[in-house]
Design an enzyme around this catalytic site. Structure first.
Site, PDB file in Angstrom:
ATOM      1  N   THR A 181      60.401 -82.853 -20.957  1.00 16.32           N
ATOM      2  CA  THR A 181      59.186 -83.268 -20.572  1.00 16.32           C
ATOM      3  C   THR A 181      58.591 -83.782 -21.915  1.00 16.32           C
ATOM      4  O   THR A 181      58.564 -83.486 -22.662  1.00 16.32           O
ATOM      5  CB  THR A 181      58.124 -81.810 -20.365  1.00 16.32           C
ATOM      6  OG1 THR A 181      58.621 -81.319 -18.323  1.00 16.32           O
ATOM      7  CG2 THR A 181      56.923 -82.479 -19.481  1.00 16.32           C
ATOM      8  N   PHE A 217      54.799 -83.876 -24.289  1.00 19.62           N
ATOM      9  CA  PHE A 217      53.511 -84.248 -24.485  1.00 19.62           C
ATOM     10  C   PHE A 217      52.897 -85.516 -25.126  1.00 19.62           C
ATOM     11  O   PHE A 217      53.552 -85.811 -26.359  1.00 19.62           O
ATOM     12  CB  PHE A 217      52.940 -82.701 -24.293  1.00 19.62           C
ATOM     13  CG  PHE A 217      53.748 -81.537 -23.206  1.00 19.62           C
ATOM     14  CD1 PHE A 217      55.042 -81.611 -23.330  1.00 19.62           C
ATOM     15  CD2 PHE A 217      53.085 -81.339 -22.809  1.00 19.62           C
ATOM     16  CE1 PHE A 217      55.659 -80.608 -22.721  1.00 19.62           C
ATOM     17  CE2 PHE A 217      53.229 -80.296 -21.620  1.00 19.62           C
ATOM     18  CZ  PHE A 217      54.591 -79.828 -21.516  1.00 19.62           C
TER      19      PHE A 217
HETATM   20  O1  PPY Z   1      51.544 -75.594 -16.258  1.00 13.22           O
HETATM   21  C1  PPY Z   1      52.360 -75.442 -17.116  1.00 13.22           C
HETATM   22  O2  PPY Z   1      52.637 -74.839 -17.740  1.00 13.22           O
HETATM   23  C2  PPY Z   1      52.417 -76.643 -18.276  1.00 13.22           C
HETATM   24  O3  PPY Z   1      51.747 -76.332 -19.241  1.00 13.22           O
HETATM   25  C3  PPY Z   1      51.962 -78.086 -16.739  1.00 13.22           C
HETATM   26  C4  PPY Z   1      53.766 -78.461 -16.599  1.00 13.22           C
HETATM   27  C5  PPY Z   1      54.192 -77.547 -15.729  1.00 13.22           C
HETATM   28  C6  PPY Z   1      56.044 -78.472 -15.866  1.00 13.22           C
HETATM   29  C7  PPY Z   1      56.181 -78.506 -16.909  1.00 13.22           C
HETATM   30  C8  PPY Z   1      55.809 -79.265 -18.279  1.00 13.22           C
HETATM   31  C9  PPY Z   1      54.011 -79.263 -17.654  1.00 13.22           C
END
Ligand code: PPY
Length: 368
Positions: free
Chosen positions: A238, A240
């Site tokens: 993922t 960010f």
């Molecule tokens: O809910 C979390 O922990 C978040 O930070 C959102 C998320 C959820 C899944 C993958 C990456 C970020």
């Protein structure tokens, strides 16, 4: 943001970035993965000058000679977004917020210096609606960080898998573990965030429910890890973005050693394919490398036009049915980039630079 059809330009990493750290073969062909094993805060890569290669010099100037940078994130302590913040700016203070909008608002009102948002993942591209928030606000993208996300199945101490009936987590986590959860026959219920799901297990003492969250969340809240690596894809990354208030002069970050990257949005009159070719040509004819190219798809039902804050004057929201998202290597200080932007402006309706920041092609791994 309208659902985005995924015409994505593959991430072309310069070969020099391809370092592996004793990772299993399945990860070898991917960008280098930076190990954070055993570090209270992730270890950082530095360049030959010892400058942390992936954080902008502003972050490092502030670290040690001023209060810690405050990074707002959506969720509770132990959320993946919090780990992304600590990976991007190891000495930061994290500020938990109820929603992504609240995290952005915290920066706007001075309650935080940055906001960190997950914006895309390898499993379904830009499925997250966080680009909407970036486009609707006047913050700028100042840093990127990519995490290899390990999903664990967590439960109250002593609970066995056979006793479980449902699982709760952030919608993206539930989506990324679809196969494993189907095999477990658990009913999926989305909640705000992964760490929040863990807190819900504890506060309600749920013994028929599991949460999908990070190994860190298991350690922070003292839950049992019933399974690790639940994600359907072996490569589950993922990306960010960190957002900050625009820097006054609008100049690019003075990052001596890292490659710079620019993100922008281009609104046009339609005829996406032709426009796409023109955008590609504006960059390729100048040897400028794209790292992301996505178009929205207004024809998908329920997906309206895209709202973008026009920063000129007092700033006003504009609605565009057709937009293209572009990330490219280079900065708006580069004459070739300026030529490409001028060419694009000639055939588009509106162009907004979302930020210029140090490119960080590495993937940071919670586990390794
Ligand atoms: O809910 C979390 O922990 C978040 O930070 C959102 C998320 C959820 C899944 C993958 C990456 C970020």
């Amino acid at each position: 943001m309208a659902a985005v059809s995924h015409l994505k330009v593959p991430n072309t990493l310069p070969s020099s970035n391809r370092r592996t750290l004793g990772l299993p073969p399945s990860l070898r062909q991917r960008p280098s993965v930076v190990s954070t094993a055993g570090h209270a805060t992730p270890n950082r890569r530095t360049d030959v000058n010892g400058v942390p290669a992936s954080s902008s010099s502003r972050e490092d100037l502030r670290i040690g000679d001023g209060p810690p940078i405050r990074v707002a994130f959506q969720g509770s302590h132990g959320a993946y977004s919090e780990f992304a913040a600590k990976t991007a700016i190891p000495d930061c203070t994290t500020v938990p917020c109820r929603s992504f909008s609240d995290a952005i608002a915290a920066v706007g009102r001075g309650g935080a210096d940055r906001a960190v948002l997950p914006v895309e993942s390898t499993m379904e591209g830009t499925a997250l609606r966080n680009y909407d928030l970036i486009l609707c606000h006047d913050l700028q993208i100042c840093q990127e960080i990519s995490l290899f996300v390990h999903y664990c199945l967590l439960a109250m101490p002593g609970v066995r898998t056979a006793e479980l009936r449902r699982v709760i987590s952030h919608p993206m986590a539930l989506a990324h573990c679809g196969r494993a959860l189907a095999q477990l026959g658990l009913r999926r219920e989305p909640v705000e965030d992964t760490a929040g799901a863990v807190q819900m297990l504890l506060s309600r003492r749920l013994v028929d429910t599991a949460a999908i969250a990070s190994p860190r969340a298991a350690a922070i809240y003292g839950l049992d890890v019933l399974a690790d690596g639940l994600q359907d894809a072996s490569w589950n990354v993922t990306r960010f973005l960190l957002l900050s208030k625009p820097n006054p002069a609008g100049e690019s970050p003075a990052v001596p050693s890292a490659k710079l990257k620019t993100s922008m949005v281009v609104a046009h009159r339609g005829g996406s394919m032709m426009i796409l070719l023109k955008v590609l040509s504006a960059f390729s004819s100048r040897n400028l490398n794209l790292t992301k190219l996505e178009v929205n798809n207004p024809s998908l039902e329920g997906e309206g036009p895209v709202l973008v804050l026009d920063l000129r004057g007092m700033g006003f929201l504009r609605s565009f049915p057709h937009v293209i998202y572009v990330d490219f290597e280079g900065s708006t200080q580069d004459p070739k980039v300026q030529e490409a932007m001028e060419e694009i402006a000639r055939f588009s309706v509106f162009v907004r630079i979302l930020g210029c920041y140090a490119a960080d092609p590495d993937v940071y791994d919670l586990h390794h």
